[in-house]
Design an enzyme around this catalytic site. Sequence first.
Site, short mmCIF file in Angstrom:
data_model
loop_
_atom_site.label_atom_id
_atom_site.label_comp_id
_atom_site.label_asym_id
_atom_site.label_seq_id
_atom_site.Cartn_x
_atom_site.Cartn_y
_atom_site.Cartn_z
N ARG A 61 0.83 -1.21 0.00
CA ARG A 61 0.00 0.00 0.00
C ARG A 61 0.87 1.26 0.00
NH1 ARG A 61 -4.38 0.74 4.71
NH2 ARG A 61 -2.49 1.14 5.91
N LYS B 129 -2.54 6.98 1.24
CA LYS B 129 -2.23 7.26 2.65
C LYS B 129 -1.08 8.26 2.66
CE LYS B 129 -1.79 4.96 7.14
NZ LYS B 129 -3.03 5.44 7.78
N GLU C 69 -15.89 6.75 6.51
CA GLU C 69 -15.04 6.10 7.52
C GLU C 69 -14.83 7.04 8.70
OE1 GLU C 69 -11.03 5.48 6.14
OE2 GLU C 69 -11.08 7.28 4.89
C1 LIG Z 1 -8.25 7.47 7.37
C2 LIG Z 1 -7.98 6.08 7.83
N1 LIG Z 1 -8.88 5.12 7.58
C3 LIG Z 1 -8.71 3.84 7.98
C4 LIG Z 1 -7.56 3.47 8.64
C5 LIG Z 1 -7.39 2.03 9.05
O1 LIG Z 1 -6.45 1.48 8.14
P1 LIG Z 1 -5.51 0.27 8.62
O2 LIG Z 1 -6.44 -0.84 9.06
O3 LIG Z 1 -4.68 -0.08 7.42
O4 LIG Z 1 -4.70 0.80 9.77
C6 LIG Z 1 -6.57 4.42 8.87
C7 LIG Z 1 -5.30 4.02 9.51
N2 LIG Z 1 -5.17 4.82 10.67
C8 LIG Z 1 -4.18 4.72 11.54
C9 LIG Z 1 -3.17 3.83 11.36
C10 LIG Z 1 -2.18 3.78 12.32
C11 LIG Z 1 -2.22 4.65 13.41
C12 LIG Z 1 -3.26 5.53 13.54
C13 LIG Z 1 -3.31 6.44 14.70
O5 LIG Z 1 -4.43 6.95 14.97
O6 LIG Z 1 -2.25 6.63 15.32
C14 LIG Z 1 -4.26 5.58 12.62
C15 LIG Z 1 -6.77 5.75 8.48
O7 LIG Z 1 -5.85 6.71 8.73
#
Ligand SMILES: Cc1ncc(COP(=O)(O)O)c(CNc2cccc(C(=O)O)c2)c1O
Length: 291
Positions: free
Chosen positions: A51, A150, A183
């Site tokens: 990703r 991302k 989301e």
């Molecule tokens: C906008 C958004 N949506 C969904 C997710 C979940 O994606 P993953 O299942 O691949 O993690 C994210 C990911 N968000 C994320 C990832 C790692 C840390 C933190 C934090 O809040 O410190 C946030 C994110 O930033």
Amino acid sequence: ERWVYMNGEYRRKAEATVSVFDHGFLYGDGVFEGIRVYEGNVFRLREHLERLYDSAKSILLNIPHSIDELEEAVVEAVRKNGLYNAYIRLVVSRGKGELCLDPAKCADPQMIIIVDQVKMFPQKLYDQGLKIITVPTRRNIPDALNPKIKSLNYLNNILVKIEANQAGVSEALMLNSDGYVAEGSGDNIFIAKGGILYTPPGYVGALDGITRRAILDLCDRLGYEVKEQPFTRHDVYIADECFLTGTAAEVIAVVEVDGRPIGNGQPGSISRHLRKEFRKLVTVDGVQVYP
Ligand SMILES: Cc1ncc(COP(=O)(O)O)c(CNc2cccc(C(=O)O)c2)c1O
């Protein structure tokens, strides 16, 4: 004492600095990943790296390593810090440039791997479930800055986090420009109704979460039917269950949205079951750091 990997070498936290002319700092011009280590297992590391490379390619940012080299570097950085349970922040910035937007003026992208302690929601929120709201700030439209990238541009998410803070809740949901639920500020959403699970499809406009994919795989294996189709706030309000998924959040039940109790206002049986199964997955699905 923590070691930070920067462009092929390790620096102490205090020396791990970037230039003020770094376009990641000046303009959010870069991409990142958040990955967790569970008992020495880097959960779904390969999927996270794929990703990262997709996000970098989409903004025409060249990562000066092969994906295999980067996988090695991540494992090595975890080992160097001697952690078995950790949070990894992988950052690739456009690097130093001039005080103008032009990425063509940035010659050396910065490759940074931070390995640190995990910050999670308090355990009581997993037991009791989250109370969240929906906010007026919409998710970026895919034809502006695609939410699937991302990138270091997290202001859309930060504005949502500000609205959550102002409302005294720990998470908030964004809708897309058509009014469908996209989301949370840092997590994907699932609802359950009549034993069937629903989650927004990619075209609604959300990050293609690794945890979301793991839950889809689990549902397949456990025999839960999942429909990837758009839904609205109304559908969330009348759902039997709702839960969020993300690297930091893992799987966390939502028991109230905009003042409406979800189901009986307690974490539902499906989200409890999936959280239990997810916790088994995270120590085996990925790359082992230690022999
Ligand atoms: C906008 C958004 N949506 C969904 C997710 C979940 O994606 P993953 O299942 O691949 O993690 C994210 C990911 N968000 C994320 C990832 C790692 C840390 C933190 C934090 O809040 O410190 C946030 C994110 O930033």
